[in-house]
Motif scaffolding. Structure first.
Motif, mmCIF file in Angstrom:
data_model
loop_
_atom_site.group_PDB
_atom_site.id
_atom_site.type_symbol
_atom_site.label_atom_id
_atom_site.label_comp_id
_atom_site.label_asym_id
_atom_site.label_seq_id
_atom_site.Cartn_x
_atom_site.Cartn_y
_atom_site.Cartn_z
ATOM 1 N N GLN A 255 86.640 13.127 52.893
ATOM 2 C CA GLN A 255 87.495 13.100 54.086
ATOM 3 C C GLN A 255 86.911 13.969 55.199
ATOM 4 O O GLN A 255 86.935 13.582 56.377
ATOM 5 C CB GLN A 255 88.904 13.594 53.747
ATOM 6 N N LEU A 256 86.394 15.140 54.830
ATOM 7 C CA LEU A 256 85.865 16.026 55.875
ATOM 8 C C LEU A 256 84.572 15.457 56.459
ATOM 9 O O LEU A 256 84.340 15.529 57.672
ATOM 10 C CB LEU A 256 85.644 17.443 55.326
ATOM 11 N N ALA B 170 83.810 12.234 56.562
ATOM 12 C CA ALA B 170 84.227 11.085 57.384
ATOM 13 C C ALA B 170 84.826 11.561 58.703
ATOM 14 O O ALA B 170 84.707 10.896 59.735
ATOM 15 C CB ALA B 170 85.236 10.238 56.615
ATOM 16 N N GLY B 171 85.451 12.729 58.665
ATOM 17 C CA GLY B 171 86.069 13.280 59.875
ATOM 18 C C GLY B 171 85.067 13.927 60.810
ATOM 19 O O GLY B 171 85.437 14.387 61.894
ATOM 20 N N GLY B 172 83.812 14.015 60.374
ATOM 21 C CA GLY B 172 82.773 14.502 61.283
ATOM 22 C C GLY B 172 82.321 15.924 61.029
ATOM 23 O O GLY B 172 81.581 16.492 61.835
ATOM 24 N N ALA C 265 88.517 18.555 60.341
ATOM 25 C CA ALA C 265 87.048 18.571 60.350
ATOM 26 C C ALA C 265 86.505 19.033 61.693
ATOM 27 O O ALA C 265 85.444 19.645 61.769
ATOM 28 C CB ALA C 265 86.514 17.178 60.017
ATOM 29 N N GLN C 266 87.239 18.715 62.732
ATOM 30 C CA GLN C 266 86.703 18.996 64.072
ATOM 31 C C GLN C 266 87.396 20.148 64.783
ATOM 32 O O GLN C 266 87.078 20.468 65.918
ATOM 33 C CB GLN C 266 86.810 17.720 64.921
ATOM 34 N N ASN D 228 95.721 15.189 58.487
ATOM 35 C CA ASN D 228 94.855 14.669 59.549
ATOM 36 C C ASN D 228 93.467 15.300 59.365
ATOM 37 O O ASN D 228 93.141 16.327 59.949
ATOM 38 C CB ASN D 228 95.449 15.008 60.920
ATOM 39 N N TRP D 229 92.676 14.676 58.494
ATOM 40 C CA TRP D 229 91.380 15.253 58.111
ATOM 41 C C TRP D 229 90.424 15.352 59.293
ATOM 42 O O TRP D 229 89.614 16.260 59.373
ATOM 43 C CB TRP D 229 90.743 14.427 56.993
ATOM 44 N N GLN D 230 90.527 14.375 60.180
ATOM 45 C CA GLN D 230 89.618 14.403 61.335
ATOM 46 C C GLN D 230 89.884 15.654 62.183
ATOM 47 O O GLN D 230 88.960 16.343 62.608
ATOM 48 C CB GLN D 230 89.815 13.146 62.167
ATOM 49 N N ALA D 231 91.162 15.927 62.383
ATOM 50 C CA ALA D 231 91.513 17.122 63.162
ATOM 51 C C ALA D 231 91.039 18.378 62.440
ATOM 52 O O ALA D 231 90.513 19.312 63.062
ATOM 53 C CB ALA D 231 93.024 17.176 63.383
#
Ligand code: SAH
Length: 254
Positions: free
Chosen positions: A179-180, A182-184, A158-159, A153-156
């Motif tokens: 991915q990172l 894109a994940g913010g 990243a954030q 879960n790259w978004q998780a």
């Protein structure tokens, strides 16, 4: 000595980072199965033992996991004390848990011994504190390599606000960056890539998230390496933790 299998972490490479318990296991061992990321210098603690390399590098084809299982079982059933030496910690991307369970299901005593995992050692060797008051309140260890193609879960990640430590990522730096981002995660997030951590030929490459794969390419970064991603990986970390520590209030320290 009765039959037993020790599943031992040999640490990241520097033989001085071996635990006393690992040394005891090596001294007791009749047979030592050694993975390829283990520094052979640690074998000075088991001069009389039979040494069997079961690694995946060094020109050898990968030793199938089932074969390693059978070897451990065979020696244990002969009444031998076996030390299975793994790089870093046996339970951090090291199958230590699986192997212990497999042996116990067959009635063999198995004991896990911690080692210093490469991610922690690499960061420390570069004076990077993985957690830092006011900067990073946690650390997440992830592998970029999966056998089943399952996605992180790259978004998780990243954030999440924790320092990321990525194992087995050298061949996937472009994907990690994409991915990172894109994940913010911020483009200028500091990155440190540490090759051969704790060994005399350790190398360290610093960059930011947006140019990490480019920097690694220019640096010719090779495996084994870990990536530390987050504010603590800034090259100014030294001054960050010497001078800029947020002052703790009485409430916070309570
Ligand atoms: N159980 C090991 C990890 C095995 S996975 C541990 O706890 O350290 C193998 C990955 O570990 C490598 O691809 C690399 O990412 C990392 N690694 C192992 N030894 C290393 C070292 N000395 N320096 C940098 N990375 C290392």
């Amino acid at each position: 000595m009765s039959a037993k299998v020790w599943l031992v972490g040999a640490g990241p490479g520097d033989p001085e980072l071996l635990t006393l318990k690992a040394v005891r296991a090596l001294r007791e061992a009749d047979v030592v199965l050694i993975d390829d990321l283990v520094n052979v210098a640690v074998l000075e603690h088991c001069p009389g033992a039979r040494i069997i390399p079961v690694g995946k590098r060094g020109g050898c084809r990968s030793t199938p996991q089932a074969f390693i299982h059978r070897l451990m079982l065979r020696y244990a059933r002969q009444g031998k004390c076996v030390a299975r030496l793994k790089g870093g910690d046996p339970c951090i991307f090291g199958r230590g848990g699986e192997e212990a369970q497999w042996l116990r299901e067959r009635g063999v005593e198995a004991e896990l011994v911690n080692g210093i995992t490469a991610g922690l050692a690499g960061a420390t060797q570069c004076d990077i504190p993985l957690t830092l008051r006011g900067v990073a309140r946690g650390v997440t260890l992830v592998t970029a390599h999966t056998q089943d193609d399952s996605q992180l879960n790259w978004q998780a990640l990243a954030q999440g606000g924790t320092t990321l430590v990525i194992y087995m990522g050298v061949a996937k730096l472009g994907e990690i960056r994409e991915q990172l981002l894109a994940g913010g995660m911020a483009t200028d997030t500091p990155v440190a890539m540490i090759e051969n951590a704790s060994l005399p030929h350790q190398r360290e490459c610093r960059s930011t998230l947006t140019d990490m794969d480019e920097a690694a390419y220019r640096f010719q970064l090779k495996s084994p390496a870990i990536m530390v991603i987050g504010a603590v990986a800034a090259s100014a970390t030294q001054s960050l933790w010497q001078h800029d520590l947020p002052v703790m209030t009485a409430d916070q320290s309570a």
